[in-house]
Design an enzyme around this catalytic site. Structure first.
Site, PDB file in Angstrom:
ATOM      1  CG  HIS A 115     -26.229  10.694  23.331  1.00 33.57           C
ATOM      2  ND1 HIS A 115     -26.318  10.031  24.522  1.00 33.57           N
ATOM      3  CD2 HIS A 115     -26.124   9.727  22.377  1.00 33.57           C
ATOM      4  CE1 HIS A 115     -26.272   8.725  24.323  1.00 33.57           C
ATOM      5  NE2 HIS A 115     -26.139   8.516  23.015  1.00 33.57           N
ATOM      6  CG  ASP A 162     -26.533  19.389  28.884  1.00 32.49           C
ATOM      7  OD1 ASP A 162     -26.149  18.564  28.039  1.00 32.49           O
ATOM      8  OD2 ASP A 162     -25.924  19.618  29.951  1.00 32.49           O
TER       9      ASP A 162
HETATM   10  O1  LIG Z   1     -16.616  12.701  23.661  1.00 31.62           O
HETATM   11  P1  LIG Z   1     -16.309  14.106  24.112  1.00 31.62           P
HETATM   12  O2  LIG Z   1     -16.068  15.044  22.963  1.00 31.62           O
HETATM   13  O3  LIG Z   1     -15.174  14.092  25.104  1.00 31.62           O
HETATM   14  O4  LIG Z   1     -17.592  14.673  24.898  1.00 31.62           O
HETATM   15  C1  LIG Z   1     -18.285  13.945  25.899  1.00 31.62           C
HETATM   16  C2  LIG Z   1     -19.723  13.631  25.487  1.00 31.62           C
HETATM   17  O5  LIG Z   1     -20.478  14.858  25.528  1.00 31.62           O
HETATM   18  C3  LIG Z   1     -21.823  14.803  25.048  1.00 31.62           C
HETATM   19  O6  LIG Z   1     -22.696  14.127  25.951  1.00 31.62           O
HETATM   20  C4  LIG Z   1     -24.103  14.086  25.762  1.00 31.62           C
HETATM   21  O7  LIG Z   1     -24.671  12.853  26.150  1.00 31.62           O
HETATM   22  C5  LIG Z   1     -25.241  12.767  27.449  1.00 31.62           C
HETATM   23  C6  LIG Z   1     -25.885  11.387  27.607  1.00 31.62           C
HETATM   24  O8  LIG Z   1     -26.954  11.220  26.721  1.00 31.62           O
HETATM   25  C7  LIG Z   1     -26.263  13.871  27.676  1.00 31.62           C
HETATM   26  O9  LIG Z   1     -26.766  13.785  29.025  1.00 31.62           O
HETATM   27  C8  LIG Z   1     -25.591  15.231  27.466  1.00 31.62           C
HETATM   28  O10 LIG Z   1     -26.589  16.245  27.580  1.00 31.62           O
HETATM   29  C9  LIG Z   1     -24.922  15.307  26.097  1.00 31.62           C
HETATM   30  O11 LIG Z   1     -24.169  16.524  26.055  1.00 31.62           O
HETATM   31  C10 LIG Z   1     -21.849  14.221  23.663  1.00 31.62           C
HETATM   32  O12 LIG Z   1     -23.161  14.188  23.174  1.00 31.62           O
HETATM   33  C11 LIG Z   1     -21.162  12.877  23.589  1.00 31.62           C
HETATM   34  O13 LIG Z   1     -21.132  12.417  22.247  1.00 31.62           O
HETATM   35  C12 LIG Z   1     -19.734  13.033  24.081  1.00 31.62           C
HETATM   36  O14 LIG Z   1     -19.099  11.752  24.123  1.00 31.62           O
HETATM   37  O1  LIG Z   2     -15.103  14.599  36.550  1.00 31.13           O
HETATM   38  C1  LIG Z   2     -16.108  14.048  36.077  1.00 31.13           C
HETATM   39  C2  LIG Z   2     -17.144  14.768  35.451  1.00 31.13           C
HETATM   40  C3  LIG Z   2     -18.238  14.078  34.972  1.00 31.13           C
HETATM   41  N1  LIG Z   2     -18.328  12.732  35.091  1.00 31.13           N
HETATM   42  C4  LIG Z   2     -19.512  11.999  34.603  1.00 31.13           C
HETATM   43  O2  LIG Z   2     -19.713  12.330  33.235  1.00 31.13           O
HETATM   44  C5  LIG Z   2     -21.109  12.347  32.947  1.00 31.13           C
HETATM   45  C6  LIG Z   2     -21.490  13.694  32.340  1.00 31.13           C
HETATM   46  O3  LIG Z   2     -22.696  13.522  31.671  1.00 31.13           O
HETATM   47  P1  LIG Z   2     -23.709  14.696  31.357  1.00 31.13           P
HETATM   48  O4  LIG Z   2     -24.844  14.081  30.658  1.00 31.13           O
HETATM   49  O5  LIG Z   2     -24.063  15.438  32.609  1.00 31.13           O
HETATM   50  O6  LIG Z   2     -22.922  15.735  30.427  1.00 31.13           O
HETATM   51  P2  LIG Z   2     -21.960  15.552  29.145  1.00 31.13           P
HETATM   52  O7  LIG Z   2     -20.559  15.668  29.653  1.00 31.13           O
HETATM   53  O8  LIG Z   2     -22.243  14.234  28.546  1.00 31.13           O
HETATM   54  O9  LIG Z   2     -22.326  16.708  28.261  1.00 31.13           O
HETATM   55  C7  LIG Z   2     -21.855  12.086  34.267  1.00 31.13           C
HETATM   56  O10 LIG Z   2     -22.184  10.718  34.343  1.00 31.13           O
HETATM   57  C8  LIG Z   2     -20.794  12.439  35.312  1.00 31.13           C
HETATM   58  O11 LIG Z   2     -20.944  11.758  36.551  1.00 31.13           O
HETATM   59  C9  LIG Z   2     -17.314  12.008  35.692  1.00 31.13           C
HETATM   60  O12 LIG Z   2     -17.391  10.786  35.836  1.00 31.13           O
HETATM   61  N2  LIG Z   2     -16.228  12.691  36.170  1.00 31.13           N
END
Ligand SMILES: O=P(O)(O)OC[C@H]1O[C@H](O[C@H]2O[C@H](CO)[C@@H](O)[C@H](O)[C@H]2O)[C@H](O)[C@@H](O)[C@@H]1O
Ligand SMILES: O=c1ccn([C@@H]2O[C@H](COP(=O)(O)OP(=O)(O)O)[C@@H](O)[C@H]2O)c(=O)[nH]1
Length: 458
Positions: A156, A364
């Site tokens: 991701h 990202d």
């Molecule tokens: O599980 P956490 O450590 O709390 O972090 C939350 C997630 O962050 C990252 O999200 C990514 O996936 C998104 C969907 O494909 C993408 O849009 C975003 O750019 C990425 O940063 C991480 O990759 C996840 O594993 C985490 O669960």
């Molecule tokens: O207060 C929050 C902040 C983020 N999101 C959701 O978390 C996801 C964030 O995904 P993104 O790919 O933008 O970034 P990531 O946190 O995975 O790096 C999106 O669906 C947001 O709508 C949410 O539900 N509540």
């Protein structure tokens, strides 16, 4: 059709209406609730002893199988190697990367233990889809226990350039393990080019034009599969929330001012400090926006036991205080910084209310917020997306104003441009992006990855 087993470190909250925990959980849950299947991963809990077996819970067509982690496992596998080594490096922040060999050992040990927990739940024809950087060695661990099912992996986050990846000391072990999957997917073409480059020039493998790989004595496929959303569902959610309590309260305090909105986990990869400075620059170079525009930044806490995350929080608090101190008036606060999580429905309606979606990560993988902002707009009077060229979403959303997230002046000019954009141009840009979002929805992401995974050994 064979059963789908999803494996990821972060599993969507099991309770109805629970908070989403980032894009992976949001996207995977949207994909899985249609096909049904099993979702295996960490429960999010840290317990004093490892559980004997996963906790099984049913929710509609999805069976959740979750395990807690011990403090040592959490520290080494999640906080340590995953989020203090791989995360910064893969986001091009080698300056923030820490490496500890014991943490890497723990990362491998937890992967093997998780694989061991899953095995009793598996059937011979299950298709296993593993997600993200926490679980690179997962297939290798399953294979060592004799599992021959099809196993795919989706990353991701960005796949970094080879010369950045080789700064991780065990890069060779990681990439060898990655090649135990049958199919490896990344978000975008630039990620795929970087992966191909490593396989050809560091691993001395071969990669064909259609993504067939021979490396480390194994054959697999690689491809780009950009994750999407359900744009029409999101649009309906945004519309429904227009009369909700949150928006009513917000409108009362806005006094017809224009609104810029950002939503990100409070992560140093999201470019928050540069973004705040660019908003400050806008107020500096275009005084006509003073007292006329407010900027809301929603930034829920994340990984707050890691030092670099504590530092970014302090830095951001200092910046918002400084900028507000400089420009605020009795009845106008330029930046409203909210260090808390909101439900996705509330965010959707907030996006629809905002004239500008301001999404400027330094790096990202995709950034679902950028896609959600576009989908939430009123097609008759849509807002404008200002988007970093370093978000995976920029590869698809060509109707956005694309910016370089370290160019503070350039971002301020883009904000000014967005705030003054005529209706016709806003509608045309929005319609173009909605077409892409519908074409690349989350079900297309899931179906194309699974189609390729099911085809690998036929
Ligand atoms: O599980 P956490 O450590 O709390 O972090 C939350 C997630 O962050 C990252 O999200 C990514 O996936 C998104 C969907 O494909 C993408 O849009 C975003 O750019 C990425 O940063 C991480 O990759 C996840 O594993 C985490 O669960
Ligand atoms: O207060 C929050 C902040 C983020 N999101 C959701 O978390 C996801 C964030 O995904 P993104 O790919 O933008 O970034 P990531 O946190 O995975 O790096 C999106 O669906 C947001 O709508 C949410 O539900 N509540």
């Amino acid at each position: 059709m064979s059963r789908l087993i999803i494996v990821s470190n972060r599993v969507a909250p099991i309770s109805e209406g629970g908070m989403a925990a980032g894009g992976l959980a949001v996207g995977v849950y949207d994909a899985l609730r249609e096909t049904g299947g099993m979702w295996f991963g960490w429960s999010g809990e840290v317990a004093s002893a490892a559980p004997a077996s996963p906790k099984i819970e049913e929710r509609g067509p999805v069976t959740f199988a979750t395990v807690s982690l011990t403090r040592r496992d959490y520290d080494q596998y999640y906080r340590g190697f995953s989020n203090d080594t791989l995360w910064p490096t893969f986001h091009y922040r080698s300056d923030l990367t820490h490496y500890d060999r014991h943490e890497f050992d723990g990362y491998q040990r937890v992967n093997a233990w998780l694989a061991h927990q899953l095995i009793p739940l598996l059937r011979p024809d299950d298709v296993i889809w593993v997600h993200d950087y926490h679980l690179i060695p997962f297939a290798e661990a399953l294979r060592q226990e004799g599992i021959t099912n099809r196993i795919g992996f989706f990353l991701h986050i960005p796949f970094p350039a080879s010369q950045v990846l080789v700064t991780v000391p065990p890069h060779d072990k990681l990439m060898r393990a990655l090649c135990c999957y049958d199919l490896v997917g990344v978000q975008t073409e630039p990620d795929l080019r970087a992966l191909r480059d490593y396989l050809e020039h560091e691993a001395h493998g071969t990669v064909s034009a259609d993504g067939r790989v021979d490396a480390y004595g194994r054959s697999l496929r690689i491809g780009a599969y950009p994750i999407g959303i359900y744009p029409d569902e999101l649009a309906a959610l945004a519309k429904e929330g227009q009369d909700g309590r949150h928006l009513k309260n917000l409108r009362q305090t806005m006094h017809e001012r224009r609104l810029i909105v950002s939503v990100d986990r409070l992560d140093y990869s999201k470019g928050l400090v540069e973004r705040f400075r660019a908003f400050e620059k806008l107020l500096e170079i275009s005084p006509n926006h003073r007292a006329q525009v407010s900027f809301i930044q929603v930034a829920p806490p994340t990984r707050s036991d890691i030092q670099s995350y504590q530092q970014i929080r302090l830095q951001l608090e200092a910046e918002s205080g400084r900028i507000n101190g400089r420009f605020a008036e009795m009845d106008w606060t330029p930046i409203r910084y909210l260090h808390r999580q909101y439900e996705r429905a509330v965010l959707a309606s907030l996006f629809r209310e905002a004239h500008v979606g301001y999404v400027t990560p330094l790096r990202d993988g995709m950034n679902l917020v950028a896609k959600e902002y576009v989908a939430a707009q009123d097609p008759e009077d849509p807002g404008v997306l200002v988007l970093s060229r370093f978000a995976g979403a920029a590869q698809e959303l060509d109707g956005a104003l694309i910016v370089n997230p370290i160019d503070v002046q350039g971002m301020a000019e883009a904000l000014d441009h967005a705030l003054g954009m005529p209706l016709d141009e806003r509608r045309a840009r929005h319609a173009r992006m909605m077409t892409v979002l519908r074409r690349n929805s989350v079900s297309v992401w899931r179906d194309s990855f699974l189609r390729d995974l099911r085809a690998v050994r036929q």
